[in-house]
Design a protein around this motif. Structure first.
Motif, PDB file in Angstrom:
ATOM      1  N   ALA A  88      -3.391   4.121  -2.761  1.00 22.43           N
ATOM      2  CA  ALA A  88      -3.425   5.471  -2.193  1.00 22.43           C
ATOM      3  C   ALA A  88      -2.020   6.063  -2.127  1.00 22.43           C
ATOM      4  O   ALA A  88      -1.849   7.268  -1.966  1.00 22.43           O
ATOM      5  CB  ALA A  88      -4.036   5.439  -0.791  1.00 22.43           C
ATOM      6  N   ASN A 127      -8.237   6.440  -2.245  1.00 25.12           N
ATOM      7  CA  ASN A 127      -8.618   5.473  -1.216  1.00 25.12           C
ATOM      8  C   ASN A 127     -10.137   5.403  -1.111  1.00 25.12           C
ATOM      9  O   ASN A 127     -10.833   6.348  -1.488  1.00 25.12           O
ATOM     10  CB  ASN A 127      -8.016   5.900   0.131  1.00 25.12           C
ATOM     11  N   GLY A 128     -10.657   4.283  -0.638  1.00 22.67           N
ATOM     12  CA  GLY A 128     -12.099   4.138  -0.457  1.00 22.67           C
ATOM     13  C   GLY A 128     -12.868   4.257  -1.762  1.00 22.67           C
ATOM     14  O   GLY A 128     -12.504   3.649  -2.770  1.00 22.67           O
ATOM     15  N   THR A 145      -7.495  -3.566   3.579  1.00 21.09           N
ATOM     16  CA  THR A 145      -7.993  -2.645   4.618  1.00 21.09           C
ATOM     17  C   THR A 145      -9.396  -2.164   4.260  1.00 21.09           C
ATOM     18  O   THR A 145      -9.893  -2.424   3.154  1.00 21.09           O
ATOM     19  CB  THR A 145      -7.086  -1.394   4.749  1.00 21.09           C
ATOM     20  N   SER A 146      -9.989  -1.402   5.179  1.00 18.45           N
ATOM     21  CA  SER A 146     -11.343  -0.856   4.939  1.00 18.45           C
ATOM     22  C   SER A 146     -11.347   0.076   3.727  1.00 18.45           C
ATOM     23  O   SER A 146     -12.358   0.232   3.055  1.00 18.45           O
ATOM     24  CB  SER A 146     -11.842  -0.116   6.178  1.00 18.45           C
ATOM     25  N   GLY A 147     -10.204   0.699   3.436  1.00 19.81           N
ATOM     26  CA  GLY A 147     -10.087   1.585   2.278  1.00 19.81           C
ATOM     27  C   GLY A 147     -10.205   0.855   0.950  1.00 19.81           C
ATOM     28  O   GLY A 147     -10.370   1.471  -0.099  1.00 19.81           O
ATOM     29  N   ASP A 148     -10.110  -0.483   1.000  1.00 20.43           N
ATOM     30  CA  ASP A 148     -10.239  -1.296  -0.217  1.00 20.43           C
ATOM     31  C   ASP A 148     -11.632  -1.895  -0.379  1.00 20.43           C
ATOM     32  O   ASP A 148     -11.943  -2.452  -1.431  1.00 20.43           O
ATOM     33  CB  ASP A 148      -9.219  -2.453  -0.195  1.00 20.43           C
ATOM     34  N   ASP A 193      -4.688  -3.753  -4.753  1.00 19.27           N
ATOM     35  CA  ASP A 193      -4.167  -2.732  -3.847  1.00 19.27           C
ATOM     36  C   ASP A 193      -2.669  -3.032  -3.704  1.00 19.27           C
ATOM     37  O   ASP A 193      -2.227  -4.148  -3.985  1.00 19.27           O
ATOM     38  CB  ASP A 193      -4.890  -2.830  -2.496  1.00 19.27           C
ATOM     39  N   GLU A 198      -6.278  12.308   4.474  1.00 21.63           N
ATOM     40  CA  GLU A 198      -5.617  12.917   3.311  1.00 21.63           C
ATOM     41  C   GLU A 198      -4.771  14.122   3.724  1.00 21.63           C
ATOM     42  O   GLU A 198      -3.646  14.287   3.260  1.00 21.63           O
ATOM     43  CB  GLU A 198      -6.655  13.328   2.260  1.00 21.63           C
TER      44      GLU A 198
END
Length: 195
Positions: free
Chosen positions: A111, A150-151, A176-179, A8, A53
């Protein structure tokens, strides 16, 4: 041993978020007013009452929509020259130097928009998988060519990129949670490793 590294960008390799940094660098005055206007939007995103987004697209468009690609790219070059390597975590830079590039593939999975991340990926010798900006006739439309990367989208993009290629070990880094989906996808996932 054939390895795949997945990194990331913002917060993992960098000390700060490059979207805000770049947009402020691009047009400080416009950035200030746009940021003030978007504060309620950012709050709604934090409260999970608005799609991240849409908020991101709106904020970026408020500063870059209608700008010529050639002008943006000139600004990107000066942005990169001013902020590399200062915004990259020293521990991350040291780690990247230890990677054996002969048996390893490295992806920068972010992202952030390709617009300002491209030179960083190139400098660090990585293949870029990012959210892609949409240009028509050399002008930024304010839209994205891809989904916000992301995510789960990160995993989809990685799988599409590597296709049937086999790796003995996949190692991922995020903050982060997105990773989290990307970290789960890897054989070895590291959370906030460089912090």
């Amino acid at each position: 041993m054939k390895k795949l590294y997945l990194f990331d960008f913002d917060g993992t390799l960098t000390y700060q978020d490059t979207m805000f940094l770049f947009l402020k660098y691009y047009n400080p005055e416009k950035y200030f007013w746009s940021f003030m206007k978007h504060i309620p939007v950012f709050i709604l995103v934090k409260l999970k009452l608005m799609d991240a987004e849409l908020a991101k697209k709106s904020f970026i468009a408020s500063i870059l929509k209608g700008e010529r690609e050639i002008k943006i790219n000139r600004k990107v070059i000066s942005f990169f020259e001013e902020f590399y390597p200062q915004i990259i975590r020293e521990s991350a830079l040291n780690f990247l130097e230890t990677i054996d590039r002969n048996h390893t593939t490295c992806y920068l999975v972010t992202a952030s928009l390709d617009i300002w991340v491209k030179p960083f990926a190139k400098k660090m010798g990585m293949i870029l998988l990012s959210t892609e900006a949409k240009f028509i006739d050399g002008v930024y439309t304010g839209d994205f060519n891809t989904k916000n990367n992301n995510g789960e989208e990160k995993v989809k993009r990685i799988k599409a990129q590597i296709s049937n290629e086999k790796f003995d070990k996949i190692i991922a880094f995020g903050d982060t949670s997105g990773d989290k989906p990307m970290l789960s996808f890897a054989h070895e996932g590291h959370f906030q490793f460089f912090n």
